[in-house]
Design a protein around this motif. Structure first.
Motif, PDB file in Angstrom:
ATOM      1  N   ARG A  13       2.410   7.833 -13.427  1.00  0.00           N
ATOM      2  CA  ARG A  13       3.419   7.880 -12.361  1.00  0.00           C
ATOM      3  C   ARG A  13       3.059   9.006 -11.394  1.00  0.00           C
ATOM      4  N   GLU A  16       5.317  11.800  -9.087  1.00  0.00           N
ATOM      5  CA  GLU A  16       6.754  11.761  -9.385  1.00  0.00           C
ATOM      6  C   GLU A  16       7.326  13.171  -9.318  1.00  0.00           C
ATOM      7  N   ARG A  26      13.493   7.142 -14.180  1.00  0.00           N
ATOM      8  CA  ARG A  26      12.767   6.737 -15.379  1.00  0.00           C
ATOM      9  C   ARG A  26      13.508   5.647 -16.136  1.00  0.00           C
ATOM     10  N   TRP A  29      12.831   2.299 -14.626  1.00  0.00           N
ATOM     11  CA  TRP A  29      11.508   1.807 -15.045  1.00  0.00           C
ATOM     12  C   TRP A  29      11.586   1.220 -16.455  1.00  0.00           C
ATOM     13  N   HIS A  38       9.251   3.898  -7.611  1.00  0.00           N
ATOM     14  CA  HIS A  38       8.196   3.675  -8.602  1.00  0.00           C
ATOM     15  C   HIS A  38       6.872   3.250  -7.976  1.00  0.00           C
ATOM     16  N   TRP A  41       3.316   3.585  -9.655  1.00  0.00           N
ATOM     17  CA  TRP A  41       3.434   3.708 -11.113  1.00  0.00           C
ATOM     18  C   TRP A  41       2.806   2.485 -11.769  1.00  0.00           C
ATOM     19  N   GLU A  42       2.295   2.670 -12.972  1.00  0.00           N
ATOM     20  CA  GLU A  42       1.889   1.494 -13.733  1.00  0.00           C
ATOM     21  C   GLU A  42       3.155   0.779 -14.204  1.00  0.00           C
TER      22      GLU A  42
END
Length: 104
Positions: A13, A16, A26, A29, A38, A41-42
């Motif tokens: 991330r 962040e 979070r 997510w 996000h 982010w993965e």
């Protein structure tokens, strides 16, 4: 064989901020509701696959120390924890430290 330091981070991330919104960001997510916060982010699925690949490289029984986001994504991917609200409840219910035992 991969080593723990070959795995880049708990959840990738980049950038962040650690601000007043970090837990809500979070949690979004974890429950599978990413938004503009996000970006970059993965995904939970990518994090879970990376985590599994790391486990696959370890022989025998293992003990893993991690933060709860990647653990939750991995448990969801394996069907141990349901996606969505249940994943959020699991993640918010984790104590630091906490112990979770499961087969890999």
């Amino acid at each position: 064989m991969r080593r723990f330091y070959d795995i880049p981070s708990e959840v990738v991330r980049p950038g962040e901020p650690f601000d007043d919104d970090h837990r809500a960001r979070r949690l979004a997510w974890v429950i599978g509701r990413p938004d503009g916060r996000h970006r970059g982010w993965e995904t939970p699925e990518q994090a879970a696959a990376r985590f599994q690949a790391g486990l696959d490289d370890l022989p025998g029984e293992v003990v893993v120390a991690t933060h709860g986001m990647v653990l939750t994504a991995w448990l969801v991917a394996r069907g141990v924890v349901a996606a969505g609200t249940e994943a959020g409840s699991f993640w918010t219910g984790l104590a630091f430290p906490d112990v979770v035992t499961t087969d890999r």
